[in-house]
Design a protein around this motif. Structure first.
Motif, short mmCIF file in Angstrom:
data_model
loop_
_atom_site.label_atom_id
_atom_site.label_comp_id
_atom_site.label_asym_id
_atom_site.label_seq_id
_atom_site.Cartn_x
_atom_site.Cartn_y
_atom_site.Cartn_z
N PHE A 142 0.80 -1.42 -0.16
CA PHE A 142 0.00 0.13 -0.17
C PHE A 142 0.69 1.15 0.01
CE2 PHE A 142 -2.20 3.07 2.75
CZ PHE A 142 -3.35 3.56 1.80
N ARG A 143 1.98 1.28 0.87
CA ARG A 143 2.95 2.36 0.73
C ARG A 143 3.75 2.51 -0.26
NH1 ARG A 143 1.69 5.02 5.34
NH2 ARG A 143 0.71 3.95 6.96
N LEU A 144 4.23 1.52 -1.00
CA LEU A 144 5.24 1.53 -1.83
C LEU A 144 4.77 1.22 -3.19
CD1 LEU A 144 8.27 2.29 -2.64
CD2 LEU A 144 8.71 -0.40 -1.94
N PHE A 145 4.46 0.05 -3.50
CA PHE A 145 4.20 -0.53 -4.82
C PHE A 145 2.87 -0.11 -5.58
CE2 PHE A 145 6.47 -4.30 -2.35
CZ PHE A 145 7.43 -4.20 -3.38
N MET A 146 1.76 0.09 -4.78
CA MET A 146 0.56 0.63 -5.33
C MET A 146 0.84 2.15 -5.86
SD MET A 146 -1.95 -1.62 -5.80
CE MET A 146 -2.14 -3.40 -4.91
N PRO A 147 1.40 2.86 -4.81
CA PRO A 147 1.55 4.34 -5.41
C PRO A 147 2.42 4.29 -6.44
CG PRO A 147 1.68 4.02 -2.97
CD PRO A 147 1.68 2.68 -3.68
N PHE A 202 1.64 6.37 -9.97
CA PHE A 202 2.46 7.33 -10.34
C PHE A 202 2.97 6.92 -11.87
CE2 PHE A 202 6.87 8.66 -11.24
CZ PHE A 202 6.83 10.06 -10.72
N LYS A 203 3.41 5.79 -12.13
CA LYS A 203 3.83 5.72 -13.50
C LYS A 203 2.70 5.60 -14.49
CE LYS A 203 5.51 1.46 -16.27
NZ LYS A 203 4.38 1.18 -16.89
N ASN A 204 1.62 5.17 -14.08
CA ASN A 204 0.60 5.39 -15.28
C ASN A 204 0.10 6.76 -15.49
OD1 ASN A 204 -0.19 2.64 -15.58
ND2 ASN A 204 -1.39 2.53 -13.68
N ILE A 205 0.17 7.53 -14.38
CA ILE A 205 -0.29 8.94 -14.65
C ILE A 205 1.16 9.78 -15.30
CG2 ILE A 205 -0.54 11.24 -13.54
CD1 ILE A 205 -2.05 9.81 -11.25
N TYR A 206 2.34 9.48 -14.95
CA TYR A 206 3.38 10.21 -15.70
C TYR A 206 3.41 9.69 -16.92
CZ TYR A 206 8.36 11.28 -16.24
OH TYR A 206 9.55 12.00 -16.69
N GLU A 207 3.19 8.55 -17.33
CA GLU A 207 3.40 8.17 -18.85
C GLU A 207 2.15 8.75 -19.72
OE1 GLU A 207 3.85 3.89 -18.91
OE2 GLU A 207 6.03 4.20 -18.21
N SER A 208 1.00 9.19 -19.06
CA SER A 208 0.11 9.70 -19.92
C SER A 208 0.31 11.19 -20.40
CB SER A 208 -1.21 9.75 -19.14
OG SER A 208 -1.11 10.48 -17.88
N ASN A 248 -2.56 9.76 2.46
CA ASN A 248 -2.63 8.45 1.71
C ASN A 248 -1.66 8.42 0.53
OD1 ASN A 248 -3.39 6.67 -0.54
ND2 ASN A 248 -5.62 6.85 0.37
N PRO A 249 -0.90 7.39 0.52
CA PRO A 249 0.43 7.47 -0.47
C PRO A 249 -0.08 7.59 -1.75
CG PRO A 249 0.56 5.79 1.15
CD PRO A 249 -0.74 6.32 1.48
N MET A 250 -1.32 6.95 -2.09
CA MET A 250 -1.80 6.96 -3.39
C MET A 250 -2.35 8.77 -3.96
SD MET A 250 -2.48 3.89 -4.64
CE MET A 250 -2.86 2.22 -4.05
N ILE A 251 -2.46 9.21 -3.12
CA ILE A 251 -2.66 10.62 -3.58
C ILE A 251 -1.46 11.36 -3.57
CG2 ILE A 251 -3.74 12.76 -2.68
CD1 ILE A 251 -5.91 10.54 -3.33
N ILE A 252 -0.32 10.99 -2.54
CA ILE A 252 0.95 11.67 -2.80
C ILE A 252 1.49 11.47 -4.13
CG2 ILE A 252 3.29 11.60 -1.78
CD1 ILE A 252 1.81 11.15 1.01
N ALA A 253 1.19 10.09 -4.49
CA ALA A 253 1.92 9.74 -5.82
C ALA A 253 1.20 10.45 -6.94
CB ALA A 253 1.60 8.24 -6.01
N THR A 254 -0.28 10.49 -6.78
CA THR A 254 -0.87 11.54 -7.99
C THR A 254 -0.41 12.70 -8.23
OG1 THR A 254 -2.97 9.76 -7.53
CG2 THR A 254 -3.35 12.19 -8.54
N LEU A 255 -0.21 13.36 -6.67
CA LEU A 255 0.04 15.00 -6.84
C LEU A 255 1.50 15.12 -7.35
CD1 LEU A 255 -1.42 16.12 -3.40
CD2 LEU A 255 -2.21 16.50 -5.68
N LEU A 256 2.27 14.19 -7.01
CA LEU A 256 3.74 14.06 -7.51
C LEU A 256 3.88 13.97 -9.08
CD1 LEU A 256 6.85 14.33 -6.96
CD2 LEU A 256 7.04 11.97 -6.58
N ALA A 257 2.94 12.92 -9.40
CA ALA A 257 3.17 12.86 -10.84
C ALA A 257 2.51 14.03 -11.70
CB ALA A 257 2.20 11.46 -11.50
N LEU A 258 1.48 14.71 -11.07
CA LEU A 258 0.76 15.75 -11.83
C LEU A 258 1.79 17.01 -11.71
CD1 LEU A 258 -2.99 15.48 -10.67
CD2 LEU A 258 -1.86 14.90 -13.12
N THR A 259 2.44 17.07 -10.95
CA THR A 259 3.54 18.19 -10.52
C THR A 259 4.47 18.14 -11.88
OG1 THR A 259 2.90 18.43 -8.42
CG2 THR A 259 4.98 19.47 -9.11
#
Length: 314
Positions: free
Chosen positions: A44-49, A53-59, A170-181
């Motif tokens: 939950f804290r590493l692999f899923m985020p 992150f990868k999916n959003i960053y590559e879009s 939430n690590p998922m939200i952190i990963a999302t915000l980082l990728a969008l940034t």
């Protein structure tokens, strides 16, 4: 018909096999459920985020998001899911931890995993662009709503500050915000580092489903059969039966309709299991919901795919 059936089977069978391997690992005494909980937290804290992150960053959101006007429709529908996910389980299920897991299962489809595979099967390699971009836009919202549903059902708290803190942590939200940034600032990750990110993302599904198999308790599934029955029917039958015809009536066709079909008809996301464990919801029930909806999806996705293609809509 056979090709559509094989498409669903190719997506689902590897996941079922991984769960079976996890069950065999537990029976062989290689690891027990308490030990696997630590792996769930790591997932939950590493692999899923990392995968998100990868999916959003590559879009290519900056250049193609304008072509996804249809995303506003599922966002409105997601709001309806959110309300239902908060209020219905709490009125039907006495245990707050179980209500939290069911609420999350109702609103969190396994969109990325199923969407890309189904879209490429229908439209060929490179035909999943709309689905991938849709996922990059809608999955972060799903993660926000899932966090809120879990917190509201589990604790009954509606304190906006607590909810905001819970969402932002939430690590998922952190990963999302980082990728969008990074996308907004057009910052490219060096290949040397990005290779590690892709490697981490690549093991997510394997680890999550093996962990699910280890943690699955069939005896407890029997005791939860009433909850499982109505929750699976709601997620896999009722939701697509209501919203897919509505999507057709609104004029969606081809790739956008395929994205909506997966959004409404995919099984509960595997990420819901480690997230439920990490947030003190009913982890075993969350895992059972993932298993049951995944098995049922073999038939439901096949039926919807066959019907929509037969009607010339997709």
């Amino acid at each position: 018909m056979f090709e559509n059936f094989m498409t669903a089977l190719r997506v689902v069978f590897p996941l079922a096999a991984l769960m079976g391997i996890g069950a065999l690992v537990r029976k062989g005494g290689l690891i027990d459920r308490p030990s696997m909980r630590k792996v769930d937290v790591l997932s939950f804290r590493l692999f899923m985020p990392t995968l998100l992150f990868k999916n959003i960053y590559e879009s290519d959101l900056l250049h193609h998001s304008g072509g996804l006007g249809f995303v506003y429709i599922p966002i409105c529908m997601l709001l309806l899911f959110f309300v239902a996910g908060v209020y219905l389980p709490r009125r039907l299920i006495k245990n707050s931890a179980s209500a939290a897991s069911v609420g999350q299962a109702l609103i969190r489809p396994n969109f990325i995993l199923f969407g890309i595979a189904v879209a490429e099967s229908m439209f060929g390699e490179g035909g999943a662009g709309t689905v991938a971009l849709f996922g990059a836009l809608i999955v972060p919202l799903i993660n926000v709503f899932s966090t809120m549903v879990l917190e509201l059902n589990r604790s009954g708290s509606a304190d906006p500050k607590k909810l905001l803190i819970s969402v932002l942590k939430n690590p998922m939200i952190i990963a999302t915000l980082l990728a969008l940034t990074l996308l907004a600032l057009r910052i490219q990750i060096p290949d040397l580092i990005y290779t590690v990110i892709k490697d981490l993302a690549g093991v997510t599904t394997t680890i999550a489903f093996v962990s699910l198999g280890v943690s699955l308790d069939l005896g407890q599934a029997q005791s939860n059969r009433r909850i499982l029955t109505w929750a699976v029917l709601a997620r896999m039958v009722l939701i697509p039966l209501i919203f897919l015809p509505l999507s057709v009536a609104l004029g969606f066709r081809n790739e956008p309709l395929c994205a909506l079909m997966i959004f409404f008809g995919a099984p509960t996301a595997v990420a819901s299991y480690p997230m439920a464990v990490a947030m003190d919801a009913d982890g075993p029930l969350a895992g059972q919901l993932v298993c049951c909806t995944t098995v049922v999806s073999i038939f439901t996705i096949f039926c919807w795919t066959f019907l929509l293609r037969t009607l010339g809509l997709m």
